[in-house]
Design a protein around this motif. Structure first.
Motif, mmCIF file in Angstrom:
data_model
loop_
_atom_site.group_PDB
_atom_site.id
_atom_site.type_symbol
_atom_site.label_atom_id
_atom_site.label_comp_id
_atom_site.label_asym_id
_atom_site.label_seq_id
_atom_site.Cartn_x
_atom_site.Cartn_y
_atom_site.Cartn_z
ATOM 1 N N UNK A 124 -15.181 -23.515 3.517
ATOM 2 C CA UNK A 124 -15.005 -24.050 2.282
ATOM 3 C C UNK A 124 -16.086 -24.195 1.236
ATOM 4 N N UNK A 125 -17.227 -24.820 1.714
ATOM 5 C CA UNK A 125 -18.455 -24.782 1.008
ATOM 6 C C UNK A 125 -18.789 -23.507 0.433
ATOM 7 N N UNK A 126 -18.580 -22.603 1.352
ATOM 8 C CA UNK A 126 -19.214 -21.164 0.876
ATOM 9 C C UNK A 126 -18.377 -20.626 -0.418
ATOM 10 N N UNK A 127 -17.147 -20.602 -0.105
ATOM 11 C CA UNK A 127 -16.033 -20.341 -1.206
ATOM 12 C C UNK A 127 -16.167 -21.089 -2.606
ATOM 13 N N UNK A 128 -16.460 -22.355 -2.300
ATOM 14 C CA UNK A 128 -16.539 -23.120 -3.694
ATOM 15 C C UNK A 128 -17.981 -22.762 -4.195
ATOM 16 N N UNK A 129 -19.155 -22.430 -3.419
ATOM 17 C CA UNK A 129 -20.173 -22.173 -4.164
ATOM 18 C C UNK A 129 -20.085 -20.785 -4.933
ATOM 19 N N UNK A 130 -19.156 -20.099 -4.302
ATOM 20 C CA UNK A 130 -18.864 -18.620 -4.886
ATOM 21 C C UNK A 130 -18.115 -18.956 -6.332
ATOM 22 N N UNK A 131 -16.968 -19.940 -6.212
ATOM 23 C CA UNK A 131 -16.140 -20.057 -7.472
ATOM 24 C C UNK A 131 -17.161 -20.520 -8.449
ATOM 25 N N UNK A 132 -17.841 -21.528 -8.164
ATOM 26 C CA UNK A 132 -18.694 -22.211 -9.292
ATOM 27 C C UNK A 132 -19.649 -21.385 -9.775
ATOM 28 N N UNK A 133 -20.297 -20.423 -9.244
ATOM 29 C CA UNK A 133 -21.194 -19.509 -9.871
ATOM 30 C C UNK A 133 -20.189 -18.256 -10.524
ATOM 31 N N UNK A 134 -19.286 -18.047 -10.287
ATOM 32 C CA UNK A 134 -18.331 -17.259 -11.021
ATOM 33 C C UNK A 134 -18.142 -17.943 -12.099
ATOM 34 N N UNK A 135 -17.401 -19.006 -12.241
ATOM 35 C CA UNK A 135 -17.126 -19.808 -13.405
ATOM 36 C C UNK A 135 -18.346 -19.984 -14.466
ATOM 37 N N UNK A 136 -19.349 -20.198 -13.885
ATOM 38 C CA UNK A 136 -20.872 -20.420 -14.626
ATOM 39 C C UNK A 136 -21.128 -18.862 -15.385
ATOM 40 N N UNK A 137 -20.940 -18.089 -14.543
ATOM 41 C CA UNK A 137 -21.141 -16.622 -15.287
ATOM 42 C C UNK A 137 -20.274 -16.165 -16.375
ATOM 43 N N UNK A 138 -18.858 -16.628 -15.975
ATOM 44 C CA UNK A 138 -18.176 -16.358 -17.023
ATOM 45 C C UNK A 138 -18.174 -17.123 -18.250
ATOM 46 N N UNK A 139 -18.752 -18.323 -18.408
ATOM 47 C CA UNK A 139 -18.793 -19.103 -19.384
ATOM 48 C C UNK A 139 -19.854 -18.674 -20.353
ATOM 49 N N UNK A 140 -20.788 -17.890 -19.689
ATOM 50 C CA UNK A 140 -22.146 -17.287 -20.346
ATOM 51 C C UNK A 140 -21.283 -16.053 -21.245
ATOM 52 N N UNK A 141 -20.607 -15.272 -20.329
ATOM 53 C CA UNK A 141 -19.980 -13.925 -20.982
ATOM 54 C C UNK A 141 -18.799 -14.392 -21.923
ATOM 55 N N UNK A 172 -25.919 -14.960 -24.187
ATOM 56 C CA UNK A 172 -25.273 -14.728 -22.928
ATOM 57 C C UNK A 172 -25.934 -15.105 -21.631
ATOM 58 N N UNK A 173 -27.028 -14.773 -21.725
ATOM 59 C CA UNK A 173 -28.205 -15.149 -20.486
ATOM 60 C C UNK A 173 -28.469 -16.620 -20.604
ATOM 61 N N UNK A 174 -28.706 -16.923 -21.784
ATOM 62 C CA UNK A 174 -29.204 -18.550 -21.907
ATOM 63 C C UNK A 174 -27.955 -19.452 -21.602
ATOM 64 N N UNK A 175 -26.689 -19.202 -21.908
ATOM 65 C CA UNK A 175 -25.487 -19.668 -21.565
ATOM 66 C C UNK A 175 -25.141 -19.652 -20.151
ATOM 67 N N UNK A 176 -25.541 -19.024 -19.328
ATOM 68 C CA UNK A 176 -25.452 -18.759 -17.976
ATOM 69 C C UNK A 176 -26.091 -19.881 -17.181
ATOM 70 N N UNK A 177 -25.430 -20.872 -16.907
ATOM 71 C CA UNK A 177 -26.069 -22.168 -16.131
ATOM 72 C C UNK A 177 -26.203 -21.647 -14.551
ATOM 73 N N UNK A 178 -27.090 -21.880 -14.235
ATOM 74 C CA UNK A 178 -27.610 -21.668 -12.654
ATOM 75 C C UNK A 178 -27.875 -20.145 -12.623
ATOM 76 N N UNK A 179 -28.316 -19.553 -13.463
ATOM 77 C CA UNK A 179 -28.388 -18.020 -13.297
ATOM 78 C C UNK A 179 -29.426 -17.540 -12.156
ATOM 79 N N UNK A 180 -29.004 -16.772 -11.191
ATOM 80 C CA UNK A 180 -29.750 -16.299 -10.174
ATOM 81 C C UNK A 180 -31.194 -15.512 -10.754
ATOM 82 N N UNK A 181 -32.174 -15.350 -10.324
ATOM 83 C CA UNK A 181 -33.376 -14.658 -10.765
ATOM 84 C C UNK A 181 -33.141 -13.095 -10.950
ATOM 85 N N UNK A 182 -32.145 -12.539 -10.361
ATOM 86 C CA UNK A 182 -31.706 -11.190 -10.439
ATOM 87 C C UNK A 182 -30.486 -11.105 -11.346
ATOM 88 N N UNK A 183 -30.109 -12.122 -11.872
ATOM 89 C CA UNK A 183 -28.914 -12.057 -12.732
ATOM 90 C C UNK A 183 -29.185 -11.383 -14.039
#
Length: 98
Positions: free
Chosen positions: A34-51, A72-83
């Motif tokens: 559940x924790x791993x899935x939640x992490x994936x969902x929040x990362x995906x939602x953050x990326x989609x907000x930037x896009x 797009x890059x500045x709007x992507x919260x918690x962007x990974x370094x290689x994002x």
């Protein structure tokens, strides 16, 4: 004279502890899933907000791709370094690519 015997197989002391010990690893795996899935969902939602922010900028008429990409890059919260964000445009007239 009453004789009380407690056979070994009839003794139920500690049954709950044994059942808990059997179920605990399964519960831990479910929790970690559940924790791993939640992490994936929040990362995906953050990326989609930037896009989405960049797409709204393009729809409003932005013609400078570097600026749109930076937004797009500045709007992507918690962007990974290689994002990265890659911008490509396709112009169409009906069904024909121009």
């Amino acid at each position: 004279m009453e004789r009380r015997s407690t056979p070994i197989l009839g003794d139920e002391a500690g049954v709950a502890a044994v059942e808990f010990a059997l179920v605990l690893p399964i519960l831990c795996l479910v929790l970690l899933g559940i924790l791993d899935g939640w992490s994936y969902v929040t990362s995906s939602l953050s990326m989609r907000a930037g896009v989405k922010t960049a797409a709204n900028l393009v729809m409003s008429g932005s013609a400078i791709d570097a600026v749109t990409q930076a937004v797009a890059i500045s709007s992507w919260e918690n962007r990974p370094e290689d994002g990265q964000v890659t911008l490509s445009r396709t112009y169409m007239c009906g069904t024909t690519v121009v």
